[in-house]
Design an enzyme around this catalytic site. Sequence first.
Site, PDB file in Angstrom:
ATOM      1  N   ILE A   1       0.836  -1.202   0.000  1.00 36.03           N
ATOM      2  CA  ILE A   1       0.000   0.000   0.000  1.00 36.03           C
ATOM      3  C   ILE A   1       0.869   1.249   0.000  1.00 36.03           C
ATOM      4  O   ILE A   1       0.547   2.259  -0.612  1.00 36.03           O
ATOM      5  CB  ILE A   1      -0.925   0.015   1.239  1.00 36.03           C
ATOM      6  CG1 ILE A   1      -1.805  -1.235   1.273  1.00 36.03           C
ATOM      7  CG2 ILE A   1      -1.759   1.282   1.278  1.00 36.03           C
ATOM      8  CD1 ILE A   1      -2.757  -1.353   0.119  1.00 36.03           C
TER       9      ILE A   1
ATOM     10  N   ALA B   1       8.420   2.889   2.225  1.00 37.26           N
ATOM     11  CA  ALA B   1       9.280   3.912   2.816  1.00 37.26           C
ATOM     12  C   ALA B   1      10.720   3.423   2.794  1.00 37.26           C
ATOM     13  O   ALA B   1      11.015   2.331   2.283  1.00 37.26           O
ATOM     14  CB  ALA B   1       8.823   4.229   4.238  1.00 37.26           C
TER      15      ALA B   1
ATOM     16  N   LEU C   1      12.666   2.382   5.188  1.00 33.33           N
ATOM     17  CA  LEU C   1      13.014   1.257   6.054  1.00 33.33           C
ATOM     18  C   LEU C   1      12.017   0.106   5.975  1.00 33.33           C
ATOM     19  O   LEU C   1      12.310  -0.998   6.448  1.00 33.33           O
ATOM     20  CB  LEU C   1      13.121   1.721   7.510  1.00 33.33           C
ATOM     21  CG  LEU C   1      14.132   2.836   7.790  1.00 33.33           C
ATOM     22  CD1 LEU C   1      14.181   3.140   9.285  1.00 33.33           C
ATOM     23  CD2 LEU C   1      15.506   2.486   7.273  1.00 33.33           C
TER      24      LEU C   1
ATOM     25  N   ASP D   1       6.935  13.047  11.251  1.00 33.20           N
ATOM     26  CA  ASP D   1       6.823  12.873   9.799  1.00 33.20           C
ATOM     27  C   ASP D   1       5.364  12.902   9.355  1.00 33.20           C
ATOM     28  O   ASP D   1       4.854  11.925   8.798  1.00 33.20           O
ATOM     29  CB  ASP D   1       7.485  11.549   9.403  1.00 33.20           C
ATOM     30  CG  ASP D   1       7.692  11.431   7.896  1.00 33.20           C
ATOM     31  OD1 ASP D   1       7.674  12.470   7.216  1.00 33.20           O
ATOM     32  OD2 ASP D   1       7.865  10.296   7.409  1.00 33.20           O
TER      33      ASP D   1
END
Length: 611
Positions: free
Chosen positions: A163, A166, A168, A321
Amino acid sequence: MAAGNGKPSSAGNGNTALEQLDFERGVCIPFRKYSPQTVRDKVLESRGAILSLIGRGVEIVWKLGLYWSTLVYDYFVGRDEEVVPFRASQLRNLLCDLGPSFIKAGQVLANRPDIIREDYMNELCILQDDVPPFPDQVAFNIIEEELGQPLEAVFSKISSQTIAAASLGQVYRATLRASGEDVAIKVQRPEIEPIIYRDLFLFRTLASFLNGISLQKLGCNAELIVDEFGEKLLEELDYTLEARNIEDFLENFKDDPTVKIPGVYRQLSGSHVLVMEWIDGIRCTDPQAIKEAGIDIDGFLTVGVSAALRQLLEFGLFHGDPHPGNVFALRDGRIAYVDFGNVAVLSQQNKQILIDAVVHAVNEDYAEMANDFTRLGFLASGTDVSPIIPALEAIWQNSLEKGLADFNFRSVTGKFNQLVYNYPIRIPERFSLVIRSLLTQEGICLTLEPDFKFLEVAYPYVAKRLLTDPNPALRERLIQVLFKDGVFQWKRLENLIVLAKENVAKMSSNPALRGESRQRSKQWRIERKLDLTDTIKDGARLFLLDAGIRRQLLLALTEDSKLHIQELIDVYRLLEDQIDIPSVALEVAQDLPSVARDVMLSWSASVLSDR
């Protein structure tokens, strides 16, 4: 950074640098995941690890060296400025090619105007949303290994593709077989930890050669910046810490019906897999979808700004973030946050200094604002702040020339970026997150409402905090705001009350407080009026106990050789619909024995000291 005022120097070993970070933060981390020695031990633990480190070092030096040579060539042929957009894009692609550590470093640099110029920062911002995923089957294997059983045994359904991806990890949507609940599964990239440790070792080794430049440019060692970065990066690698972050946010917002934090399934989560409640919301950058869902945009924006400021100034734990993929609008008017791997903590001292900075800005005291930068770790202890004071004054006054209604963080930050690039200012990691968080959320607000004025929502919240927060430190800041050059600011008090009432009215009328959502929980604390009980009690106590405050208030009432009765009447009229006079009088009366005791003790102490 030179030692001063008891502050440890960062010129020594890694432990000293970490001690400096703890000193600046006002906190000490007893069991930290990162230290230079831990990283060194990991990457030098065997001959194979050393060979791997050498190979990685050669790869990095070769690729970065080629890129650096192109920059040098551009400079010598005189085209360095005209090719900046192309070179910035090249740098972003190079960081993606070098792997997760460099992607993360690029994301950090996108918020560090003290290190990199603004046009490169803007290009690196793309890394926050556009990261290539790893193969889905690899992710499913990691989930099964972490759970210790097949996917089918736990989930009745799981998305075939990621979905979101990122630096990491990446996220899948699934349905729990046992309960039918929809969940989000966050999976860490495979074999990422050894790569991270190798890269951190190489980063710090390189930083040791750049300490001289960094001391001159930023007022601190480059190793200190790597230590900040490494500490946050290793924290993000451990999903058990992210689960704890989620639980802390849940606790902080448990009484707030306007904010949704997803629950976490601890029994299905581990250090490499995190299972959370699925949030079915609308992306905050889709104004058309939000309008079609019947969400009141003004109310939603008020909720969002208030939630951000509560994290920053009240809890000291904030989402680092909040990009559009991590913040959602729910159909009942609430704001929802996801992805809590990147959070930062502000100590009580740091929160108070931030409020001090707001007070100094309001009072136009730029010398003290510059000193606030030193107290927060932006400037090395002992740095001469006199050259910075005119620059701060120019930034702030130019930003306010059109009035607070037209103030926006983007324009102020652009000017601030130039300041930190030209002076030995270092932005500590936690404050780079604060700046990014506020800028990102302001950007979301402007997407939903192009005429949105951040301070029109932020100022009422700050006014309410100053007037109603029981924290004694905020009482002191309130007094600083109300007195300027020894003169009581009646108009400022009236403005604070009007703004605080506006915040309470907007929050209490939010759709999230009505209908089905209101029925889901009876423990929510909803403020319908401005509660000044504690403020009035503390004010009465201060008036009786503090001779200096008593004198200032009496002078305020008799300023210019006249009684300021009309000002008192104006203030009362603003508050008469907010205060239950009998209840407040009862509260003050109940506090009188304690006040009388303190008055007697104070009087006794003064008599004894006179002798």
